[in-house]
Design an enzyme around this catalytic site. Structure first.
Site, short mmCIF file in Angstrom:
data_model
loop_
_atom_site.label_atom_id
_atom_site.label_comp_id
_atom_site.label_asym_id
_atom_site.label_seq_id
_atom_site.Cartn_x
_atom_site.Cartn_y
_atom_site.Cartn_z
N ARG A 28 0.83 -1.22 0.00
CA ARG A 28 0.00 0.00 0.00
C ARG A 28 0.86 1.26 0.00
NH1 ARG A 28 -2.73 -4.24 1.98
NH2 ARG A 28 -5.01 -4.24 2.08
N ASP A 317 -4.00 -15.54 7.48
CA ASP A 317 -2.73 -16.01 6.91
C ASP A 317 -1.96 -16.93 7.85
OD1 ASP A 317 -3.16 -14.61 4.57
OD2 ASP A 317 -2.09 -12.83 5.26
N LYS A 344 -6.17 -19.40 -1.32
CA LYS A 344 -4.94 -18.61 -1.09
C LYS A 344 -3.88 -19.07 -2.10
CE LYS A 344 -6.44 -16.05 2.23
NZ LYS A 344 -6.56 -14.59 2.00
N ARG A 389 3.91 -19.79 2.97
CA ARG A 389 3.56 -19.96 4.39
C ARG A 389 3.52 -21.44 4.78
NH1 ARG A 389 2.82 -14.75 5.60
NH2 ARG A 389 1.52 -13.49 4.23
C1 S3P Z 1 -4.21 -9.00 2.43
C2 S3P Z 1 -5.46 -9.50 2.70
C3 S3P Z 1 -5.72 -10.92 2.91
C4 S3P Z 1 -4.44 -11.69 3.23
C5 S3P Z 1 -3.34 -11.33 2.29
C6 S3P Z 1 -3.01 -9.85 2.39
C7 S3P Z 1 -4.05 -7.56 2.20
O1 S3P Z 1 -6.28 -11.48 1.73
O2 S3P Z 1 -4.70 -13.08 3.19
O3 S3P Z 1 -2.17 -12.07 2.61
O4 S3P Z 1 -2.91 -7.05 2.21
O5 S3P Z 1 -5.08 -6.87 2.02
P1 S3P Z 1 -7.89 -11.45 1.45
O6 S3P Z 1 -8.27 -10.05 1.15
O7 S3P Z 1 -8.04 -12.36 0.25
O8 S3P Z 1 -8.52 -12.00 2.69
#
Ligand code: S3P
Length: 434
Positions: A28, A317, A344, A389
């Protein structure tokens, strides 16, 4: 290139370590700094393949990004309308966050874009972002079944939306909010299970007016992002492997420095404590606007639990690591409400269940979870299915298994945790390549 690991029995783990920067925040930070006006500095940036893919893509889109030294980026933002189209497809590698958030950024731009990913990402569902973006006026074509590659047609005016997310997903929420920056009118996202709020917090830090609370975020188009400096705390998801490792290896004591403890990320901490783990928080403080603390973890005898379903989004995660804790706990651990694990980087329920069974642990799969009966882990060969992971979780399992655990296909650990093997060895784990 395929890399295999062997993880063998470890003596008590000990040491003080810092794990790398948070992956979600690093993605981000690059995106918002690129879209801001002015020059932003990012400290603690995760030097992983996923986050580097994001940085590379914004460089392809015409943003100058300097790397004065590792874990630091200087981003010369071009403003919301300053990106220029890239001649070639934008390669998101293994990263769902990169691809889904980019859809939101690029849906309202004047130029066309194509997003591609590796084999794993090319199987992952994208309708969850393309559908709400289409409702905002975007034109995005996907492969059959709604998977990448994604072709985003530029030049379409977006309008705000009031969107209730059907799955708990910070990526979906973020994609809609990022599209909302370029949309006419207000965009609101509501979610039944609140997810990580880094996009909301960071938009506010970059000066975009936004109202948000757990489960709800609202903004309007037509403002500007102003450059700001970002400090990225250590990634709780990377700390998770060591929290489990020190909990299960007898005699261990570890200190993990300045770990990010955003409440939407720390479900594993609560679950491990319910299992009897001994994890203490020292020197709680703020870093880059996020709560952090030093985590001290000591070996403890764990017992199986029914993982509270309301914790699932806050530890999404961390299930591969939790499965390993469950495999050595007394009694049964039951997970439900976690069907998202199947989409995932791999089908994490199936791949963890298969691996644990190979190591002698009874696991019953359900569509949205599993029951794991704790016992004595045996040595053996497991496959990580190219999932970072899962590779790291089985490395932790090897530390307490009766024989060496050989783990196939570990190269993707570099997507989120470069240097894992060196850090693991520094605290006494016996992980070797080959
Ligand atoms: C993330 C959101 C999660 C997470 C991913 C990172 C993020 O995914 O599992 O590792 O940075 O917004 P989902 O939005 O699919 O739940």
């Amino acid at each position: 290139m395929s890399i295999d690991w062997t993880s063998s029995h470890a003596p008590a783990l000990a040491g003080e370590i810092a794990v790398p920067g948070d992956k979600s925040i690093s993605h981000r930070a690059i995106m918002l700094a690129a879209l801001a006006e002015g020059c932003s500095r990012i400290d603690g940036f995760l030097e992983g393949e996923d986050t580097r893919a994001t940085a590379r893509i914004f460089a392809d889109l015409g943003v100058r990004i300097e790397t004065p030294n590792a874990s630091r980026r200087i981003v010369h933002g071009v403003g919301l309308h300053g990106l220029r189209g890239a001649a070639r497809p934008l390669d998101c590698g293994n990263s769902g966050t990169c691809m889904r958030l980019l859809c939101g950024v690029l849906a309202g731009q004047a130029f066309d874009s194509t997003l591609v990913g590796d084999e794993s990402l090319s199987r992952r569902p994208m309708r969850r972002v393309t559908e709400p973006l289409a409702a905002m006026g975007a034109r995005i074509d996907s492969g059959e079944g709604g998977v990448p590659p994604l072709r985003i047609a530029g030049g379409h005016r977006l309008r705000g939306i009031d969107y209730i997310t059907p799955v708990a997903s910070a990526q979906v929420k973020s994609a809609v909010l990022l599209a909302g920056l370029q949309a006419d009118g207000e965009t609101e996202v509501r979610e039944a299970h609140p997810t990580r709020d880094y996009t909301e917090r960071m938009l506010a830090a970059f000066g975009w007016p936004i109202a948000f609370e757990p489960g709800r975020a609202r903004l309007a188009g037509g403002h500007r992002l102003r450059a700001t400096d970002v400090v990225v705390p250590a990634d709780f998801s990377s700390a998770a492997f060591f929290l489990v490792a020190a909990s299960i290896v007898p005699g261990s004591r570890l200190l993990l420095r300045a770990v990010g403890l955003n409440p939407r990320r720390t479900g594993l901490l609560q679950a491990l404590r319910l299992m009897g783990a001994d994890i203490r928080e020292h020197a709680p403080r703020e870093l880059g606007g996020e709560p952090v603390a030093d985590l001290e973890v000591r070996h403890a005898r764990l017992r199986g639990i029914d993982v509270p379903v309301e914790l699932v989004p806050d530890m999404i995660d961390e299930f591969p690591a939790l499965f390993v804790a469950a495999a050595v706990a007394d009694g049964i651990t039951r997970v439900r409400g976690a069907a998202e694990l199947r989409v995932k980087e791999s089908d994490r329920i199936a791949v963890m269940a298969a691996g644990l069974r190979r190591l002698g642990i009874p696991v019953e799969e359900t569509p949205d979870g599993a029951s794991i009966t704790g016992g004595r882990l045996a040595g053996g060969e497991v496959d990580s299915a190219g999932d970072h992971r899962i590779a790291m979780s089985f490395a932790v399992a090897g530390a307490v298994a009766a024989g060496p655990v050989r783990i196939g296909d570990c190269a993707n650990v570099a997507t989120s945790f470069p240097g894992f093997v060196d850090l693991a060895r520094a605290i006494g784990m016996a992980v070797a390549e080959g």
